[in-house]
Design a protein around this motif. Structure first.
Motif: not given
Length: 410
Positions: A26-27, A33-37, A67-69, A76-80
């Motif tokens: 989770w961390g 997520c916070v860094a890449l967005l 986060l879903l991953a 999550a892979w399908c979406v990304i």
């Protein structure tokens, strides 16, 4: 609502014993997520010249599913994966410098590698191979429409993604192998304990057979000789004694068949008389001659043979444990009969102190585990209780209470 047969997906590393390990996925997902967005939005708009709205949509689609991953990495892979391919196609609509990576910018590669690690920790080999083939296929397909020609950098995602999938998959399979090994060891330990218990029960049954067979033999002899010992028996009484003798002989035959099932080729001395209370003194003397300081308080009570046999075996096993684990320790053995409201009972007590000095090495390597198991089974079969455990001074105490009237007197 999920059905009763479906289980909610578990997070990655949810089975870890340490809390920080369980929270680690989770961390990592949150940090990525916070860094890449915001970084993705900035790079796509400032460096690549992509429209801000399109860049924001791509950044959310490529970063938020991380986060879903943690729970559902394949979804999550399908979406990304779809977002990465869509982003590469969107970059074809703008004119960007040749030095910039295409079809996948650096931020997409970093997020995709993290996603591949999650996939490797959860999915099967077949799924991982299909994911890598899809990644390689997308790289090859997009290479045909590359605005600046193909280069070694264009296959960077395929290489790094494959390495991440391979490493994470290897770690997962190693963990699964260790888990299965631990489960097998647990099952084997339980089976060893069960086998030990069954072996001890069979040995007790063989010994009790001799006790019961003796009583049946006495019944047979008394019934057969009744008409010669007693004068003036009516004919119907003689027939009754004859029937009793025949029934007893049939019972002896059936018991011998049962004993044939319980015996094995390794059992020796089965035909010897079974020991009782009178033999405990000889057992203590033999132990004392071996150099063990033993004090014995005897009991001359008249007890059933099964009770006497159980008492003898309990003392025998307790003294053997003292010799094995506390050689030279002062030991007290006492057998006494007492009365209570529930009836008479026999108390067998074996107490040893700590050894004079710790033994340099154990006298036996890896015991069979028959000791306490056998004692508990013997006491249970005669309706008694057993209390065994270490003492504060380093010694050990074994106390068995056996009722003499067929029920527990505790």
């Amino acid at each position: 609502m999920t059905s009763a047969e479906e289980k909610p997906p578990r997070a990655l590393l949810a089975g870890a014993s340490r809390r920080w390990v369980r929270l680690l996925p989770w961390g990592v997902a949150f940090v990525l997520c916070v860094a890449l967005l915001p970084t993705t939005i900035q790079v796509l708009t400032a460096d690549y010249g992509l429209n801000g709205a399109v860049a924001s949509a791509l950044a959310v689609a490529q970063s938020a599913p991380l986060l879903l991953a943690v729970v559902r990495p394949l979804q999550a892979w399908c979406v990304i994966f779809a977002a990465d391919v869509a982003g590469a196609l969107a970059l074809l609509t703008v004119d960007f410098e040749e030095r910039l990576l295409w079809p996948f910018p650096p931020m997409g590669i970093v997020g995709y590698i993290g996603l591949c690690l999650a996939l490797g920790l959860r999915e099967s080999r077949r799924t991982l191979v299909l994911v890598w083939l899809a990644t390689a296929g997308a790289n090859v397909g997009l290479g045909f429409v590359s605005p600046h020609g193909t280069s070694a950098e264009s296959v960077l995602l395929t290489i790094l993604g494959g390495v991440a999938l391979l490493l994470a998959g290897a770690l997962r399979e190693r963990y699964e192998a260790q888990r299965r090994l631990a489960e097998q060891e647990t099952i084997s330990e339980a089976e060893r304990g069960r086998r030990t218990l069954l072996e001890e029960r069979a040995r007790i049954a063989r010994e009790l057979h001799d006790v019961v067979a003796h009583h049946m033999s006495v019944i047979t002899v008394q019934a057969d000789t009744a008409e010669y010992r007693l004068d003036g028996l009516p004919p119907h009484v003689r027939e009754e004694f004859t029937s009793i003798a025949a029934t007893a002989r049939e019972s002896l035959v059936e018991m011998r068949r049962l004993l044939g099932v319980l015996r094995n080729e390794e059992a020796h001395g089965e035909l010897a008389p079974q020991p009782g209370l009178t033999r405990i003194g000889q057992l203590v003397e033999a132990t004392a001659r071996a150099g063990m300081p033993v004090e014995f308080t005897p009991c001359d009570a008249d007890v059933p043979e099964a009770v006497g046999l159980s008492a003898y075996r309990i003392v025998q096993e307790a003294l053997a444990n003292v010799v094995r684990h506390a050689p030279g320790a002062p030991t007290q053995v006492s057998v006494s009969e007492s009365a209570s409201q529930d009836g008479a009972r026999l108390t067998v007590l074996v107490v040893n102190g700590p050894p004079p000095e710790p033994p340099a090495a154990p006298l036996e390597e890896g015991g069979t585990g028959h000791g306490l198991v056998g004692m508990r089974e013997r006491v249970r079969l005669v309706g008694g209780t057993l209390d065994a455990g270490p003492l504060p001074d380093g010694g050990f105490r074994v106390a068995a209470r056996i009722p003499l009237n067929g029920k527990d007197s505790t």
